[in-house]
Structures are given as C-alpha cells and as structure tokens.
Design an enzyme around this catalytic site. Sequence first.
Site, PDB file in Angstrom:
ATOM      1  N   HIS A 130      35.816 -10.135  -0.345  1.00  0.00           N
ATOM      2  CA  HIS A 130      35.323  -8.800  -0.710  1.00  0.00           C
ATOM      3  C   HIS A 130      35.358  -7.851   0.494  1.00  0.00           C
ATOM      4  O   HIS A 130      34.350  -7.228   0.854  1.00  0.00           O
ATOM      5  CB  HIS A 130      33.914  -8.882  -1.287  1.00  0.00           C
ATOM      6  CG  HIS A 130      33.541  -7.696  -2.122  1.00  0.00           C
ATOM      7  ND1 HIS A 130      32.584  -7.739  -3.094  1.00  0.00           N
ATOM      8  CD2 HIS A 130      33.999  -6.407  -2.128  1.00  0.00           C
ATOM      9  CE1 HIS A 130      32.454  -6.548  -3.660  1.00  0.00           C
ATOM     10  NE2 HIS A 130      33.311  -5.716  -3.089  1.00  0.00           N
TER      11      HIS A 130
ATOM     12  N   ARG B 266      35.205  -5.164  -9.063  1.00  0.00           N
ATOM     13  CA  ARG B 266      33.980  -5.927  -9.221  1.00  0.00           C
ATOM     14  C   ARG B 266      34.323  -7.295  -9.800  1.00  0.00           C
ATOM     15  O   ARG B 266      35.144  -7.405 -10.712  1.00  0.00           O
ATOM     16  CB  ARG B 266      32.978  -5.202 -10.129  1.00  0.00           C
ATOM     17  CG  ARG B 266      32.273  -4.028  -9.439  1.00  0.00           C
ATOM     18  CD  ARG B 266      31.328  -4.530  -8.362  1.00  0.00           C
ATOM     19  NE  ARG B 266      30.607  -3.475  -7.674  1.00  0.00           N
ATOM     20  CZ  ARG B 266      30.971  -2.947  -6.510  1.00  0.00           C
ATOM     21  NH1 ARG B 266      32.101  -3.346  -5.933  1.00  0.00           N
ATOM     22  NH2 ARG B 266      30.245  -2.025  -5.928  1.00  0.00           N
TER      23      ARG B 266
ATOM     24  N   GLU C 136      29.382 -13.763  -6.371  1.00  0.00           N
ATOM     25  CA  GLU C 136      29.347 -13.670  -4.900  1.00  0.00           C
ATOM     26  C   GLU C 136      27.891 -13.746  -4.403  1.00  0.00           C
ATOM     27  O   GLU C 136      26.997 -13.195  -5.033  1.00  0.00           O
ATOM     28  CB  GLU C 136      29.943 -12.328  -4.439  1.00  0.00           C
ATOM     29  CG  GLU C 136      31.401 -12.137  -4.716  1.00  0.00           C
ATOM     30  CD  GLU C 136      31.877 -10.741  -4.285  1.00  0.00           C
ATOM     31  OE1 GLU C 136      31.106 -10.004  -3.612  1.00  0.00           O
ATOM     32  OE2 GLU C 136      33.002 -10.373  -4.633  1.00  0.00           O
TER      33      GLU C 136
END
Length: 403
Positions: free
Chosen positions: A285, A239, A268
């Site tokens: 990601h 994360r 993000e």
Amino acid sequence: MSLQIVVDSSIPYMADGMPLGVEAHYLPSGEITAEAVAEADALMIRSVTRCDRALLEGSAVRLITSATAGFDHIDTDYCREAGIRWYNAPGCNAASVAQYVLTAIASIAFEQGLAPEDITLGIIGTGHTGGRIYQRAKALGMRTLLYDPPLVAAYDEHPDWQSYLEELDSKGLPRPYLAEAMPSLRDSYVELETLLSSATIITCHVPLTKGGTYPTYHLVNDAFLRSAQQRPWLINACRGAVVDTPALVRAIDDKAVSGAVIDCWEGEPHIAQALLDRVFIGTPHIAGFSVHGKAQGAVQSLRHLCDFFDLSEERIALAHPRPLAEPYLDLSGCEPWQMPWRAMLHTLDLPAIMRRLVATPDTFEQQRVHYQHPYEPRDYTVRGVPASVRPALSALGFAVSNN
C-alpha cells in the site's frame, strides 16, 4: 494556552511546515489512543488511524486533518454528531498512484513485448487518479475504456453541463477531475460489460463504499472476473476490499485473468498469503507514497489547520522535498517502443519492493512507515530519445532534453 495538536509522526514534511503558536505532539500511529488525544484540539493523521467514537468521545478534538486522499477511516457520521470538522487531502497523491500504475503497466508490457498501442486499458473510476492515468495512457497511444457511472449519471442528468459546474463552484464543491473534457469524453465511457469484454488490463480507482446506488465493496468479484473475456491483468491501487480476495485467487488459478498487481489488500495489515503467493506484483500500500504525494498531503493538512484556527501559513512553504540528486536518465540504445516503459521502470523499482513484502509480509505496516519515497517522472530529465518519442515521455511527466 497554545493549541494542542496530535500528529502522526510518520507523515513526512509535517514538522517542517508546522505553524508557530501550536504545541505539536508527534506520536507513532499505534500510540494515537483515546488517552493520547483527550486534551488535543486537533488530530493530524493518516489512514491507519480510525477516527470514531472509541477514539474521540469526550475529547477536546475540534478538527481532524488526514494527509490522505481517502477518508473511509474517519467516521463522518460520528464527527458530524460530535461537531468535529474533518478534512482529507483529495488528489494529493494522484500523480504518485498514476506513476505506480503506469510503472506496473510498463512491467507487464515489457515482459510481454507490448507497445502501448497493443494495450486496451479499462479504467474504473476517473477521479483525480483515474483521470490522470487516462490522460497519460491516451497520450502514449493506448486504447482506453472508461467506467464511472456516478460521473456519467451527473453528466447525463445536467444537459447544461457548464451551468452545473458553475453551481458546484458556487457551493464550494470540487469539480470532477475530467469535468472540462466531459462533452468530448462522454462516448469513451462504457458499460461495465463492454469494458470487461475488451480490456486487456483493468485498473481500479474508486472509493470503498458499501451503500448507495453504486457500491464498490467487492466490485471485483467472481461474476466480474468470469466476465473478463480477454484474460486481463488486474491492478488494484485504490482500496483493498474493492476486490474479493478469494475470488481473485480462484481467477488466477483458473487463468481467468493473466495476473494481478495488488498494492491495496483486504484486511491490511494482515494480508492474504494465498494472494501474495500468486500476484505478479505485490506491494504494501505504497502507490501514493512519492516524495511529492507525501509533501502535498502534509501541505493540504497544514493549510486546513491554519485556516480552521486562523494561524499563519508562512511556514507551510518549508514542507517540501529536496531536489533529486541524480535527475538525468539516458535512454540512448533502447528501441523506441521500449523508451516510455524503460523510463517509468527507472522511477520505481517494484520488484525490489515486492521482494521485501514477500520476505516478511507480517511487517506490512513497518514497510509502509519506513518506505523510501520515490521521486516522480517530473523530477527526471530524459536524454537520448528521438523526436518521435518525446511527446509520449512529456505526457508521462518527464522533462526531455533535445540532446
């Protein structure tokens, strides 16, 4: 009236396995709004959809399934208050993230001329993903240091470990990924200070938490980075906010770390240009986005849907990727120490992924949606390797030909 399901249209394989007797509405994530879900009985989403009061209040939603390992995008307190059942898909993409991390390590090692035994790998978090990385790294011959205080606390607080695991079973709770190995693994778990003093590469695999006994928000901060005595490489594929971005930028500039591999970013899809300019590898990601990771996320979501609404699971078998068209990899001519690295680099082209992100960082989310999902090591058969290297390649998941 048939069940009304709103489905994120970017989740692969979901439509293939959707059960009969439902009316599925496939929408881009940006169109999954309060108005769109008002009449829906269930949502099938991924991590970009924030499921909270603003989205759900007054809706007919009774079930949320997320085709993702994480669930911090779901307001679990509100769901409990509203009587909405939710599920994520723990472990669905663990092998894919392990592939990403081992490929990143291969990129570092290949550039530095390092064999596996030259690396001391610090693994923070040993659940589905960190546990798999540990198993592969150990089989390759890396020294490993493990840090997972919640797991260690649970183990130390339950001297009869097997009875504790059976109690979890009886309550329908999952066992820790490395549960069976804990009696022999306990001494491999160290304090964070020990890991920071010795690790040459550190990889993070924890959920994002801000409260509780072991919060992970900004775990990797100035103090963490200044305590890392070996100038390690840092990998973050869990994360984004586990890492304090300005602190990492300062550490790279000050050479407190040798470099960073970042797949998960704070803020993000609006990522820090200063960090992107400095990373060794930066990707949007996508670490968990292998064909099998995506398929397994869809399958788990579909099973939860079928179980909750008592639907037939017959069509779920259709939610699977096609076989790899060119599964053979010939490593003859490589030095034996290079073979595991070469094999991993063949499965995932991280430099190409990074070039796209560097070129247009403002299209971060579009790059995720349109990402070409890679196959995993298990899809490849490796040829041209000596017997001494075959166990390492098998541990990484490759099939190995004797020819």
